[in-house]
Design an enzyme around this catalytic site. Structure first.
Site, mmCIF file in Angstrom:
data_model
loop_
_atom_site.group_PDB
_atom_site.id
_atom_site.type_symbol
_atom_site.label_atom_id
_atom_site.label_comp_id
_atom_site.label_asym_id
_atom_site.label_seq_id
_atom_site.Cartn_x
_atom_site.Cartn_y
_atom_site.Cartn_z
ATOM 1 N N GLN A 152 0.832 -1.202 0.000
ATOM 2 C CA GLN A 152 0.000 0.000 0.000
ATOM 3 C C GLN A 152 0.867 1.253 0.000
ATOM 4 O O GLN A 152 1.609 1.495 0.949
ATOM 5 C CB GLN A 152 -0.909 -0.015 1.237
ATOM 6 C CG GLN A 152 -1.786 1.202 1.403
ATOM 7 C CD GLN A 152 -2.701 1.071 2.617
ATOM 8 O OE1 GLN A 152 -2.720 0.049 3.288
ATOM 9 N NE2 GLN A 152 -3.461 2.099 2.908
ATOM 10 N N GLY A 153 0.783 2.053 -1.054
ATOM 11 C CA GLY A 153 1.580 3.277 -1.174
ATOM 12 C C GLY A 153 0.787 4.506 -0.785
ATOM 13 O O GLY A 153 0.310 5.252 -1.662
ATOM 14 N N TYR A 154 0.620 4.735 0.502
ATOM 15 C CA TYR A 154 -0.125 5.880 1.007
ATOM 16 C C TYR A 154 0.791 6.891 1.712
ATOM 17 O O TYR A 154 1.016 7.981 1.234
ATOM 18 C CB TYR A 154 -1.212 5.411 1.980
ATOM 19 C CG TYR A 154 -2.532 5.027 1.351
ATOM 20 C CD1 TYR A 154 -2.636 4.696 0.014
ATOM 21 C CD2 TYR A 154 -3.696 4.978 2.112
ATOM 22 C CE1 TYR A 154 -3.847 4.326 -0.549
ATOM 23 C CE2 TYR A 154 -4.912 4.613 1.566
ATOM 24 C CZ TYR A 154 -4.985 4.290 0.231
ATOM 25 O OH TYR A 154 -6.188 3.934 -0.312
ATOM 26 N N SER A 155 1.291 6.543 2.899
ATOM 27 C CA SER A 155 2.034 7.480 3.732
ATOM 28 C C SER A 155 3.301 7.991 3.053
ATOM 29 O O SER A 155 3.947 7.265 2.296
ATOM 30 C CB SER A 155 2.412 6.826 5.060
ATOM 31 O OG SER A 155 1.270 6.513 5.816
ATOM 32 N N SER B 286 4.278 -1.484 4.275
ATOM 33 C CA SER B 286 4.361 -2.854 4.781
ATOM 34 C C SER B 286 4.569 -3.849 3.641
ATOM 35 O O SER B 286 3.862 -3.803 2.625
ATOM 36 C CB SER B 286 3.079 -3.218 5.539
ATOM 37 O OG SER B 286 2.862 -2.341 6.620
ATOM 38 N N GLU C 248 -10.437 -1.490 5.697
ATOM 39 C CA GLU C 248 -9.242 -1.875 6.439
ATOM 40 C C GLU C 248 -9.563 -2.447 7.810
ATOM 41 O O GLU C 248 -8.814 -3.245 8.345
ATOM 42 C CB GLU C 248 -8.319 -0.661 6.597
ATOM 43 C CG GLU C 248 -6.970 -0.997 7.194
ATOM 44 C CD GLU C 248 -6.007 0.175 7.137
ATOM 45 O OE1 GLU C 248 -4.815 -0.046 7.352
ATOM 46 O OE2 GLU C 248 -6.450 1.317 6.871
ATOM 47 N N SER D 234 -2.699 7.916 12.806
ATOM 48 C CA SER D 234 -2.346 8.232 14.188
ATOM 49 C C SER D 234 -3.588 8.552 15.013
ATOM 50 O O SER D 234 -4.661 8.855 14.487
ATOM 51 C CB SER D 234 -1.389 9.431 14.215
ATOM 52 O OG SER D 234 -2.068 10.613 13.815
ATOM 53 N N GLU E 187 -4.176 11.144 16.697
ATOM 54 C CA GLU E 187 -4.595 12.526 16.460
ATOM 55 C C GLU E 187 -5.492 12.625 15.227
ATOM 56 O O GLU E 187 -6.515 13.331 15.230
ATOM 57 C CB GLU E 187 -3.371 13.425 16.294
ATOM 58 C CG GLU E 187 -2.538 13.611 17.550
ATOM 59 C CD GLU E 187 -1.648 12.427 17.886
ATOM 60 O OE1 GLU E 187 -1.066 12.407 18.974
ATOM 61 O OE2 GLU E 187 -1.527 11.505 17.040
#
Length: 384
Positions: free
Chosen positions: A115-118, A150, A234, A363, A365
């Site tokens: 998964q290419g998100y962050s 991951s 998810e 996170s 937050e």
């Protein structure tokens, strides 16, 4: 029986247990195990009719499979991202050709995904990504960096959220691209060594990597909607399997507390009981959410509530795992030196790895902001 589980579902549970007991063997690498699962038709339960190599079972049997798999202590899944994140996203937003190309390969265990998100500088702020994808003659040329990816070192494909509209900001101008990882010189994967000594996470650098135009899911510019849909998947049935793993960890902590005598401390006993009770609450909350037909605003906030609950719970369990060990928690299972491998026992690994639970996957937050804005309707947080 619970959660609408019928006698037929219990018979299915027996079938699952028997298959796992016969096939969960030590020594097989995780990629081979995915093919074993796929060959037996255990990947893609509940995808529905479509001829993609899955079993069209209902939600109760998906729960049965997930829980029995966790109880069997079968190998950790490397196909989770493809099966539980990408596949339902393709079913909801993908075109006919995309489904025909990618779903059978996921269901057979032949292709693994990451998964290419962050991104660095954005983290859990998904709308702050800067990776760019420029369209040119049937492809997109991708440049940028993803982080905390991951299993990128094992994956065949990556779904990448990238900016396809020059000058766009926040959640506008994003697209959801399916990118092959086998592009030497254009994609570089660098494992990130963690406190545990392992490297499940990676940095991924895209230097002119290519993705075909027909591999844009949901159409160009609609990446934000597709990405948000994926995040909803998810934390579905897989959360129940996660909780089985949590229960097993809690059991080991209790056993250790008894063995060390820490259980005689009334404060420790109170903490152990509280952990058990909160885990039961998380289970019932997950079951309620899965079968919910409640207000849609509450349903939207349910994944964020669940993440807040289990992230802090798991961290407290890790701290408790160290506490019941006493001074022995600082001693490794083997001598540590420059030449010896860095090793941890299960409870030490639990403590160190769980420090990240309130960060990865969104996170704390960010989860609180989602609940505040999308569920409670509070004014939006100012963005730069």
């Amino acid at each position: 029986m619970e959660f609408g589980v019928t006698a037929e579902d219990e018979a299915f549970r027996g079938e699952v247990r028997a298959w796992l007991a016969e096939n969960v063997l030590g020594g097989a690498d995780r990629r081979t195990w995915e093919r074993v699962l796929g060959g037996a038709g255990w990947i893609g339960l509940g995808w529905g009719e479509g001829g993609y190599g899955n079993r069209p079972v209902g939600l109760s049997r998906q729960v049965v499979w997930a829980e029995e798999y966790a109880r069997s202590r079968a190998p950790a899944r490397t196909g989770h991202i493809g099966e539980n994140l990408l596949a339902p996203t393709l079913i909801a937003h993908g075109g006919v050709e995309q489904k025909a190309r990618f779903l059978p390969a996921i269901a057979s265990g032949e292709e693994l995904w990451c998964q290419g998100y962050s991104e660095p500088g954005a983290g859990s702020d998904l709308a702050g990504i800067r990776t760019e994808a420029v369209r040119e003659e049937g492809t997109y040329r991708i440049s940028g960096q993803k982080i905390w990816t991951s299993l990128a070192h094992e994956a065949d494909w990556c779904f990448v959220l990238a900016r396809t509209e020059a000058g766009s900001r926040r959640h506008h101008g994003l697209s959801f691209l399916l990118v092959p990882m086998d592009q030497p010189g254009r994609i570089e994967v660098r494992p990130i060594r963690q406190m545990t000594g392992t490297s499940e996470f990676n940095e991924v650098f895209f230097d002119g990597a290519h993705a075909r135009v027909e591999h844009v899911v949901g159409g160009e510019g609609n990446g934000w909607q597709v990405a948000m849909s994926l995040l909803g998947f998810e934390r579905g049935v897989s959360t129940l399997a996660q909780q089985i793993g949590f229960a097993q960890e809690l059991g080991r902590v209790v056993e250790t507390a008894v063995a060390t005598g820490a259980v005689n401390d009334p404060v420790v006993r109170d903490c152990l009981v509280r952990q058990w009770a909160e885990l039961r609450v998380m289970r019932w909350n997950a079951l309620r959410t899965l079968g919910s037909s409640a207000d849609q605003a509450q349903v939207r906030g349910a994944p964020s509530v669940a993440k807040l609950l289990w992230g802090r719970w798991h961290q407290r369990l890790g701290e408790l795992a160290v506490r019941v060990r006493g001074a022995g928690a600082a001693v490794g299972p083997s001598d540590w030196s420059a030449s010896a491998p860095y090793e941890l026992d299960a409870l030490q690994h639990l403590f160190l790895f769980s420090r990240a639970d309130t960060i990865y996957g969104g996170s704390d937050e960010v989860q609180r902001t989602i609940i505040a804005e999308r569920v409670l309707g509070l004014p939006r947080e100012p963005k730069g």
